[in-house]
Enzyme design. Sequence first.
Site, PDB file in Angstrom:
ATOM      1  N   THR A   5       0.872  -1.185   0.000  1.00 44.61           N
ATOM      2  CA  THR A   5       0.000   0.000   0.000  1.00 44.61           C
ATOM      3  C   THR A   5       0.901   1.224   0.000  1.00 44.61           C
ATOM      4  OG1 THR A   5      -1.690  -1.140   1.264  1.00 44.61           O
ATOM      5  CG2 THR A   5      -1.794   1.257   1.260  1.00 44.61           C
ATOM      6  N   LYS A  49      -7.822   1.630  -2.886  1.00 47.43           N
ATOM      7  CA  LYS A  49      -7.465   1.206  -1.518  1.00 47.43           C
ATOM      8  C   LYS A  49      -7.611   2.381  -0.531  1.00 47.43           C
ATOM      9  CE  LYS A  49      -5.104  -0.904   1.816  1.00 47.43           C
ATOM     10  NZ  LYS A  49      -5.472  -2.097   2.517  1.00 47.43           N
ATOM     11  N   LYS A  81      -1.469   5.456   8.526  1.00 49.13           N
ATOM     12  CA  LYS A  81      -0.701   5.496   7.267  1.00 49.13           C
ATOM     13  C   LYS A  81      -1.650   5.686   6.071  1.00 49.13           C
ATOM     14  CE  LYS A  81       1.673   2.498   4.035  1.00 49.13           C
ATOM     15  NZ  LYS A  81       2.075   1.161   3.640  1.00 49.13           N
TER      16      LYS A  81
HETATM   17  P1  NAD Z   1       5.763  -5.800   7.500  1.00 52.30           P
HETATM   18  O1  NAD Z   1       6.490  -4.661   8.089  1.00 52.30           O
HETATM   19  O2  NAD Z   1       5.357  -6.940   8.364  1.00 52.30           O
HETATM   20  O3  NAD Z   1       6.590  -6.410   6.260  1.00 52.30           O
HETATM   21  C1  NAD Z   1       7.377  -5.652   5.371  1.00 52.30           C
HETATM   22  C2  NAD Z   1       8.618  -6.466   5.075  1.00 52.30           C
HETATM   23  O4  NAD Z   1       9.380  -5.788   4.068  1.00 52.30           O
HETATM   24  C3  NAD Z   1       9.533  -6.644   6.285  1.00 52.30           C
HETATM   25  O5  NAD Z   1       9.752  -8.030   6.527  1.00 52.30           O
HETATM   26  C4  NAD Z   1      10.810  -5.912   5.873  1.00 52.30           C
HETATM   27  O6  NAD Z   1      11.993  -6.525   6.391  1.00 52.30           O
HETATM   28  C5  NAD Z   1      10.747  -6.010   4.357  1.00 52.30           C
HETATM   29  N1  NAD Z   1      11.552  -5.016   3.669  1.00 52.30           N
HETATM   30  C6  NAD Z   1      11.618  -3.669   3.867  1.00 52.30           C
HETATM   31  N2  NAD Z   1      12.475  -3.108   3.008  1.00 52.30           N
HETATM   32  C7  NAD Z   1      12.987  -4.111   2.239  1.00 52.30           C
HETATM   33  C8  NAD Z   1      13.923  -4.165   1.179  1.00 52.30           C
HETATM   34  N3  NAD Z   1      14.538  -3.067   0.723  1.00 52.30           N
HETATM   35  N4  NAD Z   1      14.200  -5.369   0.640  1.00 52.30           N
HETATM   36  C9  NAD Z   1      13.598  -6.492   1.098  1.00 52.30           C
HETATM   37  N5  NAD Z   1      12.703  -6.513   2.113  1.00 52.30           N
HETATM   38  C10 NAD Z   1      12.393  -5.334   2.673  1.00 52.30           C
HETATM   39  O7  NAD Z   1       4.468  -5.148   6.800  1.00 52.30           O
HETATM   40  P2  NAD Z   1       3.128  -5.907   6.344  1.00 52.30           P
HETATM   41  O8  NAD Z   1       2.115  -5.853   7.438  1.00 52.30           O
HETATM   42  O9  NAD Z   1       3.477  -7.211   5.719  1.00 52.30           O
HETATM   43  O10 NAD Z   1       2.601  -4.874   5.238  1.00 52.30           O
HETATM   44  C11 NAD Z   1       3.182  -4.826   3.946  1.00 52.30           C
HETATM   45  C12 NAD Z   1       2.358  -3.878   3.102  1.00 52.30           C
HETATM   46  O11 NAD Z   1       0.995  -4.351   3.046  1.00 52.30           O
HETATM   47  C13 NAD Z   1       2.292  -2.450   3.644  1.00 52.30           C
HETATM   48  O12 NAD Z   1       2.366  -1.566   2.558  1.00 52.30           O
HETATM   49  C14 NAD Z   1       0.930  -2.394   4.341  1.00 52.30           C
HETATM   50  O13 NAD Z   1       0.400  -1.085   4.368  1.00 52.30           O
HETATM   51  C15 NAD Z   1       0.109  -3.325   3.464  1.00 52.30           C
HETATM   52  N6  NAD Z   1      -1.040  -3.945   4.142  1.00 52.30           N
HETATM   53  C16 NAD Z   1      -0.902  -4.504   5.382  1.00 52.30           C
HETATM   54  C17 NAD Z   1      -2.013  -5.088   5.985  1.00 52.30           C
HETATM   55  C18 NAD Z   1      -1.892  -5.718   7.356  1.00 52.30           C
HETATM   56  O14 NAD Z   1      -2.942  -6.004   7.955  1.00 52.30           O
HETATM   57  N7  NAD Z   1      -0.696  -5.966   7.878  1.00 52.30           N
HETATM   58  C19 NAD Z   1      -3.246  -5.129   5.317  1.00 52.30           C
HETATM   59  C20 NAD Z   1      -3.342  -4.594   4.032  1.00 52.30           C
HETATM   60  C21 NAD Z   1      -2.228  -3.999   3.450  1.00 52.30           C
END
Ligand code: NAD
Length: 293
Positions: free
Chosen positions: A94, A169, A244
């Site tokens: 997102t 979204k 966010k």
């Molecule tokens: P998270 O923080 O658990 O996971 C993100 C991952 O990306 C981490 O493991 C981090 O180490 C990795 N990362 C960051 N920079 C990196 C790079 N340069 N190279 C490789 N890996 C890298 O976050 P999440 O909850 O999995 O959310 C991910 C996305 O999904 C976000 O944009 C969030 O807004 C969206 N989202 C989350 C939810 C939810 O309920 N968690 C729901 C809908 C959408």
Amino acid sequence: MAKIAFIGLGNMGGPMAANLAKAQHHVTAFDLSDAALNTAVEKGAHKAASAAEAVKGAEIVVTMLPAGKHVREVYEKDVLPNVAKGTLLIDCSTIDVDSARHVAALADKAGMEMIDAPVSGGVGGATAGTLTFMVGGKDGAFAKAKAVLEKMGKNIVHAGGSGNGQAAKICNNMVLGVSMIAVSEAFMLAKRLGLDAQKLFDVASTSSGQCWSLTNYCPVPGPVPTSPANRDYQAGFTAAMMLKDLVLAQQAANAAGASTPLGAEAAQLFNLFVNSGHGGKDFSGIVQMLDGK
Ligand code: NAD
């Protein structure tokens, strides 16, 4: 089955990559966190030493990263310089609409097809493979991506050109943020007027006040047993994540000249809630702040 590179294996990306591996795709994974990467390997993915290594030879690249700056960086430094022409790029993070359109334009220039495909459904939906995908991009790229997205989700909606997945979204989540505050205010007013929460629920859930924040995610304990209110507002969908998305909606509204006064107010209230130390709580916990707690 396709050769898929998966970058970003956090709360959402981890289970999404696992579902692709379960569907017999060859998934090569990378994350900056060793723990996240090792969990993905346990679930059937193959380990890469870097994002650049993961995408080499891939037919499809999926990214699931925290925010726009991470997506820009990974695409500019690792993905675009290392993928073959014609590779299908799917960003499920997102992020802001501008970053989504910027990266898609770079991909197009480099001869790649790209879609933005943010999701709704949370970690539960990612694990169960029942996410909703909101997709922005060209018809051809959407048609190619659909079969892969169907291994991770149930509802796949083509919302238009590049960036429109992100637009869908943030519009949806702005409704959610505003409606959760409205429902919470109603319960707090009822409390002070001596009206029982269950009675308000029984009336509003079958009247014009009915909405998802009330009937699926009720912010007070009792009426909806599965809602986070019944487990001390353990997330769920954290208040920090809601903030966010509301901030992204405000940035987009300002850039596009759209009037969103309730969205702005919701962003301010969630900002207050998060910055008073509650960012990790479920977003429905904002009811406690409105209750003066
Ligand atoms: P998270 O923080 O658990 O996971 C993100 C991952 O990306 C981490 O493991 C981090 O180490 C990795 N990362 C960051 N920079 C990196 C790079 N340069 N190279 C490789 N890996 C890298 O976050 P999440 O909850 O999995 O959310 C991910 C996305 O999904 C976000 O944009 C969030 O807004 C969206 N989202 C989350 C939810 C939810 O309920 N968690 C729901 C809908 C959408």
